[in-house]
Design an enzyme around this catalytic site. Structure first.
Site, PDB file in Angstrom:
ATOM      1  N   CYS A 196      27.887  40.527  35.654  1.00  0.00           N
ATOM      2  CA  CYS A 196      27.782  40.563  34.195  1.00  0.00           C
ATOM      3  C   CYS A 196      28.717  39.524  33.612  1.00  0.00           C
ATOM      4  O   CYS A 196      29.531  38.937  34.321  1.00  0.00           O
ATOM      5  CB  CYS A 196      28.222  41.925  33.674  1.00  0.00           C
ATOM      6  SG  CYS A 196      27.441  43.282  34.538  1.00  0.00           S
TER       7      CYS A 196
ATOM      8  N   ARG B  60      25.138  34.772  33.488  1.00  0.00           N
ATOM      9  CA  ARG B  60      25.714  35.738  34.427  1.00  0.00           C
ATOM     10  C   ARG B  60      24.915  37.040  34.502  1.00  0.00           C
ATOM     11  O   ARG B  60      25.173  37.896  35.350  1.00  0.00           O
ATOM     12  CB  ARG B  60      27.152  36.068  34.026  1.00  0.00           C
ATOM     13  CG  ARG B  60      28.071  34.880  34.037  1.00  0.00           C
ATOM     14  CD  ARG B  60      29.459  35.296  33.676  1.00  0.00           C
ATOM     15  NE  ARG B  60      30.018  36.183  34.667  1.00  0.00           N
ATOM     16  CZ  ARG B  60      30.617  35.808  35.786  1.00  0.00           C
ATOM     17  NH1 ARG B  60      30.763  34.523  36.032  1.00  0.00           N
ATOM     18  NH2 ARG B  60      31.090  36.670  36.638  1.00  0.00           N
TER      19      ARG B  60
ATOM     20  N   TRP C 274      23.758  42.448  34.102  1.00  0.00           N
ATOM     21  CA  TRP C 274      22.768  42.314  35.185  1.00  0.00           C
ATOM     22  C   TRP C 274      22.938  43.588  36.008  1.00  0.00           C
ATOM     23  O   TRP C 274      23.954  43.784  36.652  1.00  0.00           O
ATOM     24  CB  TRP C 274      23.077  41.078  36.015  1.00  0.00           C
ATOM     25  CG  TRP C 274      22.052  40.746  37.056  1.00  0.00           C
ATOM     26  CD1 TRP C 274      20.806  40.225  36.854  1.00  0.00           C
ATOM     27  CD2 TRP C 274      22.209  40.873  38.475  1.00  0.00           C
ATOM     28  NE1 TRP C 274      20.182  40.027  38.061  1.00  0.00           N
ATOM     29  CE2 TRP C 274      21.013  40.415  39.072  1.00  0.00           C
ATOM     30  CE3 TRP C 274      23.224  41.328  39.299  1.00  0.00           C
ATOM     31  CZ2 TRP C 274      20.819  40.408  40.442  1.00  0.00           C
ATOM     32  CZ3 TRP C 274      23.023  41.319  40.663  1.00  0.00           C
ATOM     33  CH2 TRP C 274      21.825  40.856  41.229  1.00  0.00           C
TER      34      TRP C 274
ATOM     35  N   ASN D 241      32.805  44.001  34.427  1.00  0.00           N
ATOM     36  CA  ASN D 241      32.013  43.248  35.393  1.00  0.00           C
ATOM     37  C   ASN D 241      32.551  43.601  36.767  1.00  0.00           C
ATOM     38  O   ASN D 241      33.742  43.396  37.019  1.00  0.00           O
ATOM     39  CB  ASN D 241      32.158  41.739  35.133  1.00  0.00           C
ATOM     40  CG  ASN D 241      31.536  40.914  36.244  1.00  0.00           C
ATOM     41  OD1 ASN D 241      30.539  41.318  36.840  1.00  0.00           O
ATOM     42  ND2 ASN D 241      32.108  39.762  36.529  1.00  0.00           N
ATOM     43  N   GLY D 242      31.712  44.134  37.626  1.00  0.00           N
ATOM     44  CA  GLY D 242      32.157  44.514  38.967  1.00  0.00           C
ATOM     45  C   GLY D 242      31.496  45.809  39.370  1.00  0.00           C
ATOM     46  O   GLY D 242      30.498  46.225  38.774  1.00  0.00           O
TER      47      GLY D 242
ATOM     48  N   GLU E 261      16.109  22.971  50.617  1.00  0.00           N
ATOM     49  CA  GLU E 261      16.569  23.058  49.234  1.00  0.00           C
ATOM     50  C   GLU E 261      15.386  22.875  48.262  1.00  0.00           C
ATOM     51  O   GLU E 261      15.287  23.577  47.251  1.00  0.00           O
ATOM     52  CB  GLU E 261      17.657  22.002  48.986  1.00  0.00           C
ATOM     53  CG  GLU E 261      18.199  21.923  47.575  1.00  0.00           C
ATOM     54  CD  GLU E 261      18.751  23.254  47.042  1.00  0.00           C
ATOM     55  OE1 GLU E 261      18.939  24.196  47.819  1.00  0.00           O
ATOM     56  OE2 GLU E 261      18.963  23.332  45.819  1.00  0.00           O
TER      57      GLU E 261
ATOM     58  N   LYS F 126      14.075  25.762  45.444  1.00  0.00           N
ATOM     59  CA  LYS F 126      13.863  25.534  44.005  1.00  0.00           C
ATOM     60  C   LYS F 126      12.499  26.070  43.580  1.00  0.00           C
ATOM     61  O   LYS F 126      12.367  26.720  42.549  1.00  0.00           O
ATOM     62  CB  LYS F 126      13.946  24.043  43.641  1.00  0.00           C
ATOM     63  CG  LYS F 126      15.289  23.366  43.796  1.00  0.00           C
ATOM     64  CD  LYS F 126      16.343  23.833  42.828  1.00  0.00           C
ATOM     65  CE  LYS F 126      17.102  24.997  43.327  1.00  0.00           C
ATOM     66  NZ  LYS F 126      18.401  24.903  43.879  1.00  0.00           N
TER      67      LYS F 126
ATOM     68  N   GLU G 196      12.478  30.041  43.656  1.00  0.00           N
ATOM     69  CA  GLU G 196      13.266  30.799  42.660  1.00  0.00           C
ATOM     70  C   GLU G 196      12.826  30.539  41.227  1.00  0.00           C
ATOM     71  O   GLU G 196      12.919  31.429  40.383  1.00  0.00           O
ATOM     72  CB  GLU G 196      14.769  30.525  42.820  1.00  0.00           C
ATOM     73  CG  GLU G 196      15.191  29.120  42.495  1.00  0.00           C
ATOM     74  CD  GLU G 196      16.696  28.900  42.569  1.00  0.00           C
ATOM     75  OE1 GLU G 196      17.452  29.822  42.318  1.00  0.00           O
ATOM     76  OE2 GLU G 196      17.077  27.760  42.883  1.00  0.00           O
TER      77      GLU G 196
ATOM     78  N   HIS H 269       3.093  24.939  66.325  1.00  0.00           N
ATOM     79  CA  HIS H 269       3.565  26.150  67.012  1.00  0.00           C
ATOM     80  C   HIS H 269       3.313  27.413  66.197  1.00  0.00           C
ATOM     81  O   HIS H 269       3.905  28.453  66.464  1.00  0.00           O
ATOM     82  CB  HIS H 269       5.056  26.017  67.351  1.00  0.00           C
ATOM     83  CG  HIS H 269       5.346  24.858  68.247  1.00  0.00           C
ATOM     84  ND1 HIS H 269       4.982  24.840  69.569  1.00  0.00           N
ATOM     85  CD2 HIS H 269       5.907  23.647  67.988  1.00  0.00           C
ATOM     86  CE1 HIS H 269       5.326  23.684  70.115  1.00  0.00           C
ATOM     87  NE2 HIS H 269       5.889  22.936  69.166  1.00  0.00           N
TER      88      HIS H 269
ATOM     89  N   LYS I 235      23.292  33.826  38.113  1.00  0.00           N
ATOM     90  CA  LYS I 235      23.934  32.582  38.546  1.00  0.00           C
ATOM     91  C   LYS I 235      24.965  32.817  39.640  1.00  0.00           C
ATOM     92  O   LYS I 235      25.029  32.084  40.607  1.00  0.00           O
ATOM     93  CB  LYS I 235      24.585  31.927  37.324  1.00  0.00           C
ATOM     94  CG  LYS I 235      25.274  30.593  37.622  1.00  0.00           C
ATOM     95  CD  LYS I 235      24.269  29.510  37.900  1.00  0.00           C
ATOM     96  CE  LYS I 235      24.909  28.173  38.191  1.00  0.00           C
ATOM     97  NZ  LYS I 235      23.940  27.270  38.854  1.00  0.00           N
TER      98      LYS I 235
HETATM   99  O1  M6R Z   1      28.153  29.831  43.556  1.00  0.00           O
HETATM  100  P1  M6R Z   1      27.609  29.641  44.943  1.00  0.00           P
HETATM  101  O2  M6R Z   1      27.404  28.216  45.283  1.00  0.00           O
HETATM  102  O3  M6R Z   1      28.452  30.313  45.978  1.00  0.00           O
HETATM  103  O4  M6R Z   1      26.208  30.362  44.942  1.00  0.00           O
HETATM  104  C1  M6R Z   1      25.491  30.558  46.118  1.00  0.00           C
HETATM  105  C2  M6R Z   1      24.025  30.847  45.834  1.00  0.00           C
HETATM  106  O5  M6R Z   1      23.896  32.074  45.155  1.00  0.00           O
HETATM  107  C3  M6R Z   1      23.394  29.742  45.002  1.00  0.00           C
HETATM  108  O6  M6R Z   1      23.546  28.502  45.625  1.00  0.00           O
HETATM  109  C4  M6R Z   1      21.889  29.993  44.755  1.00  0.00           C
HETATM  110  O7  M6R Z   1      21.205  29.925  45.970  1.00  0.00           O
HETATM  111  C5  M6R Z   1      21.378  28.945  43.784  1.00  0.00           C
HETATM  112  N1  M6R Z   1      21.609  29.369  42.440  1.00  0.00           N
HETATM  113  C6  M6R Z   1      19.954  28.616  43.963  1.00  0.00           C
HETATM  114  O8  M6R Z   1      19.569  27.596  43.103  1.00  0.00           O
END
Ligand code: M6R
Length: 616
Positions: free
Chosen positions: A2, A34, A81, A107-108, A488, A492, A495, A511, A611
Site C-alpha cells: 500500500c 503502490r 492493494w 502498509n505491511g 523481458e 512486458k 503483464e 523439442h 509496483k
Molecule cells: O523493485 P524490484 O526490481 O525488486 O521488483 C522486482 C519485480 O517485481 C519487478 O521487476 C517486476 O517484475 C516488474 N515490475 C515487471 O515489469
C-alpha cells in the site's frame, strides 16, 4: 502492499490545494502505483476525527466521498492493494478504534493479528473490517485506556512490541490535533522535512510538492511530527537524525506525466536520459573499483532478483562470462533456499532490485548474509532496505519509475551490470587497457541507440499492435543474448496486455513448443548479431507452419532475402553485442504499451499487480 501518507501544516495557507482532503488526495496520487484497489483519508477537524474511504481508484473515490469538502491542518491517507480482506469500503484504510479517538493507516502485514484480534474481542472490542491493520487501532486503544497517565508514544511502543510482521504506520490522535505518529519495520517510510509543514510517506514522490529534504526511516524507528518538530525514537533512545537529512534532486515535474498519456510511455521515452545519467554516475562512483575487486577475489558469484530485475541479472551472467570469462550462478530471489545451503564467506551475492524493497530479494539477501556472504546491491532508490543491508550499494540514476512495468529501470540495470562486467574483465586481465576503453566507449552509446530505436520502431509497433491486440498467445524467441532479452520482452506483453507470451531459446522449438504453432500464430524473433544462420533456420521452420513471423532487426534486407514475408520490426543499427539490449528492448516495451492502449487497458496499472512487492 500500500501507499501511506500524512501531512501536518501550521496554517491553512501552507496547503497547495484548497482543502486538506484535496491535498491528501493529490499526495496519494503520487503513491497510486503502490496499490489502487481502495483509498481513504482521515483528518482532525474541530477536535474530531473524520474518516472518508471507499473501494476504487483515487479519482473515483475522491469524487464519490468528496474528499475536497474535508478540511483541517493534520491528516493521513492510504491507497491499498489488498492482502488481508478483499477490496471493500470497510477494508479500506484508515481504521479506527471503538470510540473513534484515533485513526491509522498501515502498509505491511501484522502476522499475529488473528490472536490479538480474538483477545481484544473477548475484552469487548468490536471490529468493522477483516483487515490485519484494524487490530493495531484497538490494541492502542486498549492500552491507552488501561492507564490514564500514559502518553501516546509510550502506548504506541508497547503496541508495536506486541505485533509481529512488517509495518509502516501513520496515526492521528484526537487529543493531539497537530501531531502524526509514525512507526516503521520492514516496510518503507520516509519523513519529508519542510518549513511549517512536515510529512510522512511510503515514498519520495508523495512529499516532493512540499519539500525535497527527506529522512529515510530505519527499521525499529517510531516517533511523531508536528508542523515544526520531528521526534524519532529507537527503543527508549531519542535518535539524532540531523546528519541523515538527504536532499533529493527529483522534482514534481520528474514524477508527473509531463504531457504523456501514461507514465509507461513517458518512462520509455526517458530512457536515453536515464541511461546517460546512469553511465555518468558509474564513472564517478568510487565504489565500483572496490566492488569489482571483491568480485574478482570471490569464490563464487551468485546473482538474484525478481521479475525484470532477475532478467537484468541474466544479462550480467552473460557478459560476466563472455567478457570476464567468469561463471556465476543466477537464481530467482524467492528460490534462494535452493542455493543458500552452499554459501560460504568467500562468496558474493549481487542483488538487483529497482525499488530496493522487494521482500523476496530482501529475504534472499538476509539469508546469504547469515551464511557470511558479501552483498552487492543494484537499486534505484536511495537508502531503501536492500542497499542498506548490503556491503556495497550501487544506485542507478533512472529517476522515479511510476508505471508498474519496469522499463527505464531495466535498461539502466542492464547498463550498470554490463559496466561492472567490463570492469571485471579489465581487472581480471581479460581486456587490455585499450580494449577496456573501447568497450566503455561502446557502452556509452547505449543512450543514443535507445533513442534511435524508439524513434525507428514506434510507427511500426503501432501498426503491429492493431494486428496483435486480439491474440491469445505468442512466442518471442532468440538465441544467446537474444534468448535472454526475449524473457523481458515476453514479461512486458504478459503483464501489460494479458496475452500469453512465452520466451525460450529458438533452438528449443523442435523439442516441444512448435506443436502449438498453427496458421496465424504470432512468433517474434530477436535477430541478434550472433547465431544469424541458425536464427534464419528457426524463422523458416516457424514460417512453414504458417506462423506469422515478426523480426526485430536493423538488417531488414538480410531477413527479406532469406525468408518469405516476415514482418520487420526495424530498430537502431549497432555493431557490438554490448548494445543489443538498447536496440531491441525499446521496440518490445512500445509493443506492449500500444497493444494495451489498443485494447483500452491502463498500461500504468495492470490488473493484479503492484509496483513494489513487499509481501511474500
Ligand atoms: O523493485 P524490484 O526490481 O525488486 O521488483 C522486482 C519485480 O517485481 C519487478 O521487476 C517486476 O517484475 C516488474 N515490475 C515487471 O515489469
Amino acid at each position: 502492499m500500500c501507499g501511506i501518507v500524512g501531512i501536518t501544516v501550521k496554517e491553512k495557507n501552507k496547503l497547495k490545494d484548497k482543502s486538506l482532503g484535496k491535498t491528501l488526495a493529490s499526495l496519494l496520487k503520487m503513491l497510486e502505483y503502490r496499490g489502487y484497489d481502495s483509498v481513504g483519508i482521515a483528518v482532525i477537524s474541530d477536535g474530531n476525527i473524520i474518516i472518508r474511504k471507499a473501494r476504487g481508484k483515487i479519482d473515483e473515490v475522491s469524487s464519490k466521498v468528496i474528499f475536497s469538502e474535508i478540511d483541517g491542518l493534520t491528516g493521513i491517507g492510504h491507497t491499498r492493494w489488498a492482502t488481508h480482506g478483499p477490496p471493500s469500503d470497510e477494508n479500506a484504510h484508515p481504521h479506527t478504534d471503538c470510540k473513534g479517538t484515533l485513526a491509522l493507516v498501515h502498509n505491511g502485514i501484522i502476522k499475529n493479528f488473528y490472536i490479538i484480534k480474538k483477545d481484544l474481542q473477548k475484552k469487548g472490542h468490536s471490529f468493522k473490517s477483516e483487515t490485519d491493520t484494524e487490530v493495531m487501532a484497538h490494541l492502542i486503544e486498549d492500552k491507552l485506556y488501561k492507564s490514564n497517565s500514559k502518553v501516546f508514544l509510550e502506548t504506541l511502543k508497547e503496541a508495536l512490541d506486541e505485533i509481529e510482521g512488517s509495518y509502516a504506520f501513520a496515526i492521528i490522535y484526537k487529543n493531539e490535533p497537530n501531531r502524526i505518529y509514525f512507526a516503521k519495520k520492514l516496510s518503507p517510510l520516509i519523513i519529508g522535512v519542510g518549513k511549517d509543514v512536515n510529512l510522512v510517506a511510503s515514498d519520495i514522490p508523495a512529499v516532493l510538492s512540499y519539500t525535497n529534504h527527506i529522512i529515510p526511516l530505519r527499521d525499529g524507528e517510531y516517533g511523531w511530527i508536528t508542523p515544526n518538530e520531528i521526534v524519532i525514537k529507537y527503543g527508549d533512545e531519542i535518535v539524532d537524525f540531523t546528519s541523515r537529512i538527504k536532499t533529493i534532486d527529483w522534482n514534481v515535474e520528474n514524477v508527473s506525466k509531463a504531457g504523456y498519456p501514461h507514465f509507461m510511455l513517458k518512462e520509455i521515452y526517458e530512457q536515453p536520459l536515464s541511461l546517460r545519467e546512469t553511465f555518468f554516475g558509474l564513472q564517478s562512483d568510487p565504489n565500483i573499483e572496490r566492488i569489482t575487486e571483491r568480485l574478482v577475489d570471490s569464490e563464487k558469484i551468485y546473482i538474484t532478483g525478481a521479475g525484470t530485475s532477475f532478467h537484468a541479472g541474466l544479462v550480467f551472467r552473460y557478459f560476466l562470462s563472455k567478457l570476464g570469462g567468469r561463471s556465476s550462478f543466477p537464481f530467482i530471489s524467492s528460490e534462494y533456499s535452493q542455493v543458500s545451503e552452499e554459501i560460504g564467506e568467500k562468496d558474493i551475492l549481487v542483488a538487483i532490485s529497482q525499488s530496493g524493497e522487494t521482500i523476496d530479494t530482501l529475504t534472499a539477501v538476509r539469508s546469504f548474509k547469515i551464511n557470511g556472504s558479501g552483498i552487492v546491491s543494484i537499486s534505484n532508490v536511495l537508502e531503501s532496505a536492500i542497499p542498506r543491508e548490503s556491503n556495497y550499494a550501487i544506485y542507478m540514476r533512472a529517476g522515479p519509475e511510476i508505471g508498474v512495468a519496469a522499463t527505464k529501470t531495466y535498461l539502466t540495470q542492464v547498463l550498470t551490470l554490463t559496466y561492472i562486467a567490463i570492469q571485471y574483465a579489465h581487472i581480471a586481465g581479460r581486456l587490455t587497457d585499450s580494449e577496456y576503453r573501447d568497450h566503455l566507449n561502446i557502452l556509452s552509446k547505449a543512450s543514443e541507440i535507445t533513442e534511435s530505436s524508439i524513434r525507428i520502431s514506434e510507427p511500426l509497433v503501432k501498426m503491429y499492435a492493431k494486428d496483435l491486440k486480439s491474440s491469445k498467445s505468442m512466442y518471442i524467441l532468440g538465441r544467446g543474448l537474444g534468448s535472454i532479452l526475449a524473457l523481458e520482452a515476453a514479461l512486458k506483453v504478459k503483464e501489460i496486455d494479458y496475452i500469453h507470451a512465452e520466451a525460450y531459446p529458438a533452438g528449443e522449438s523442435k523439442h516441444g513448443p512448435i506443436a502449438l504453432v498453427e496458421p496465424g500464430f504470432p512468433v517474434f524473433f530477436i535477430f541478434t548479431l550472433n547465431h544469424r544462420k541458425e536464427l534464419i533456420g528457426n524463422i523458416k521452420e516457424m514460417r512453414s507452419r504458417e506462423g506469422i513471423i515478426y523480426v526485430s532487426t536493423p538488417t531488414a534486407d538480410m531477413i527479406r532475402e532469406n525468408t518469405l514475408d516476415s514482418r520487420i520490426l526495424n530498430i537502431a543499427s549497432y555493431h557490438s553485442e554490448i548494445l543489443e539490449p538498447y536496440a531491441h528492448i525499446p521496440a518490445y516495451q512500445l509493443l506492449s504499451y500500444y497493444i494495451s492502449v489498443e485494447n483500452g487497458h491502463d498500461p500504468d496499472k495492470p490488473r493484479n499487480l503492484a509496483k513494489t512487492v513487499t509481501v511474500e
